[in-house]
Design an enzyme around this catalytic site. Structure first.
Site, PDB file in Angstrom:
ATOM      1  N   ILE A 182       0.836  -1.211   0.000  1.00 25.38           N
ATOM      2  CA  ILE A 182       0.000   0.000   0.000  1.00 25.38           C
ATOM      3  C   ILE A 182       0.869   1.259   0.000  1.00 25.38           C
ATOM      4  CG2 ILE A 182      -0.323   0.133   2.529  1.00 25.38           C
ATOM      5  CD1 ILE A 182      -3.016   0.899  -0.136  1.00 25.38           C
TER       6      ILE A 182
ATOM      7  N   LYS B 272      -5.669   2.478   7.363  1.00 28.83           N
ATOM      8  CA  LYS B 272      -6.775   1.669   7.874  1.00 28.83           C
ATOM      9  C   LYS B 272      -6.425   0.192   7.748  1.00 28.83           C
ATOM     10  CE  LYS B 272      -9.180  -0.488   5.257  1.00 28.83           C
ATOM     11  NZ  LYS B 272      -9.213  -1.582   4.191  1.00 28.83           N
TER      12      LYS B 272
ATOM     13  N   ASP C 212     -11.928  -6.595   5.374  1.00 29.96           N
ATOM     14  CA  ASP C 212     -10.841  -5.750   4.860  1.00 29.96           C
ATOM     15  C   ASP C 212     -11.380  -4.781   3.805  1.00 29.96           C
ATOM     16  OD1 ASP C 212      -7.866  -5.078   4.593  1.00 29.96           O
ATOM     17  OD2 ASP C 212      -8.409  -5.625   2.539  1.00 29.96           O
TER      18      ASP C 212
END
Lengths: 309, 309
Positions: B14, B90, B167
């Site tokens: 990410i 997150k 998720d």
């Protein structure tokens, strides 16, 4: 000060066993009404809703809510809308978001809100907290083991999702979150579900506090023979043991005198103090720890549960 | 104002896909260091710990944490101890108690803390929120269905307890908690666990808001063919549809222009604004809703999951 005029909302087993006799003996409160689908206690007028009660008895100042956790949002909201101060039996709600909303609603309404944890008022809790202050803790062990067949005979609601062994277990969590000096977090959990039930009958929880101290928790709802509600804390200056649900205390095996005052006497005295100071007390940590156990817990299936097993 | 000197903590997928290119294009931030076990991006000095980084580069002002949710407490505590402002990818943490502790620690340290929800920065979110204001909502439906094999090929961590279909699902929850005008609570949930995995592959969630509006949520991680990230809101004055993860918006079937600005551009702009105002933003509601789903959800077992199935 004249006693606070209080009403009980939801008059089931816990209200009759604890709240009604405690209020009868209290100088801080006068039980003036009940909202219930059952029969209210003798000489206490009963109503179907908070609205009907307030129309007939606008002098009511506070309510103590003892309904099951499901469906409390509407009740809390109605009580606050009528300007009432509110206390609630544990656990606070069916979900965390609901419990969080109570605090928010009470703050907006400017009312006192008390999310109670009766086990925190057990006689040895404050002495234990005081004794632990300044000592270095090495490890903590909790063993909370009882037979659901004895304590909740035939009460099938105990097997609703989210409850099971956490109904007694959250009492232990409410004690250790109060006596231990630092916050702690769940590292891992194992939840044992009977093949025919939607809630766990046993749980092993491994917590660690923010200084790395291990806290091992063992909950069992299928305990035959001796029942156990023990908390042990190993420190640099001796071994603390709380037993009988934190009503007894021993240091290095020697009993310490902590008195015999009942939990609910102290619980209502705390509510009286909150009312006098216009303060709220809504610590949701024990409930968050339970939610964390469900979130992070690995599940195993164990043999089917049988009330007559 | 000169750009904030920021470091990335945890440089995995990410961070490389979103954070590094976004920071490279930002006027608000300068990416000056990385703390990672992997190779840092080109021309960015890499360190093994925050402590080593701060010893070598005391000019670092803020960190953006992209490590997996497990084990973040020590990282957040170390960053705050060094006087750094903090934002986190997150989901905020592995457990609710851990996530709550971040907010507390940041407040005590007097630092800015931002618990990000990147989907809240999707292009249609603010237009949808504005459009819904003042309208009467009749019902809400969320369909968030993707194929885990396509989006997380071979990433076995996604099947750790507490994750699975939540998720992606928590992204949808982060959007609806922002655009809907009232809080909502879980009424019931069904979680479908593959027989060979510890997290759900699908979830049906029934929420209701504080005015009684039903919010039905359908998460699926086993969606073949067309992928769906849709939110639909039926109101007294028309039907709102968000699609493609709230990057597209239509009213009564007619597309509304919302621009093409990427989520992470807006995310870092929001962090810059928080830093300028010395404000924190740590809304844990989406995470609480997930915990509530695990707490209250009934579990059913479905066929074993197979990455090549």
């Amino acid at each position: 000060m004249s006693p606070t005029r209080i009403a009980l909302i939801g008059i089931g087993k816990i209200a009759r066993d604890q709240h009604v006799p405690t209020l009868a003996a209290s100088l801080d409160f006068e039980l003036v009404a009940g909202v219930t689908q059952h029969t209210p206690p003798e000489r206490v007028p009963g109503f179907a809703t908070i609205g009907e009660m307030m129309a007939a008895m606008p002098e009511v100042q506070a309510v103590s809510i003892c309904t099951p956790p499901r469906g409390r949002l509407a009740i809390v909201a109605e009580a606050l809308a009528h300007g009432l101060d509110v206390m609630i039996e544990k656990p606070p709600a069916a979900t965390l978001c609901e419990a969080e909303s109570f605090t928010e609603l009470a703050r907006e309404a400017g009312r006192v809100f008390y999310a109670t944890w009766h086990s925190r008022e057990a006689a040895a809790v404050e002495p234990a907290r005081a004794w632990l202050k300044g000592r270095t803790i090495h490890r903590v062990a909790v063993n909370w083991k009882e037979d659901v067949r004895v304590w909740h005979p035939g009460q099938e609601w105990i097997w609703e999702p989210g409850i099971g062994v956490f109904d007694p277990g959250i009492n232990a969590l409410s004690v250790i979150t109060h006596i231990l000096p630092r916050a702690f977090m769940l590292e891992r959990a194992e939840l044992r579900f009977p093949a025919n039930r939607a809630a766990p009958i046993a749980a092993d929880l491994a917590f660690v506090d923010t200084s790395g101290v291990p806290i091992d928790v063992d909950f069992d709802f299928d305990q035959r023979g001796p029942q156990t509600w023990d908390i042990e804390v190993e420190t640099d200056q001796g071994h603390l043991k709380l037993s009988m649900g934190a009503s007894r205390m021993a240091i290095d095996g020697v009993a310490v005198e902590v008195g015999e005052e009942p939990e609910y006497t102290r619980l209502y005295r705390h509510f009286a103090r909150l009312l006098a100071n216009r303060q709220s007390d809504a610590d949701l940590t024990p409930f968050r720890l339970v939610a964390d156990a469900f979130l992070l817990g690995r599940r195993t299936e164990v043999q089917p549960f049988d009330w007559n097993g």
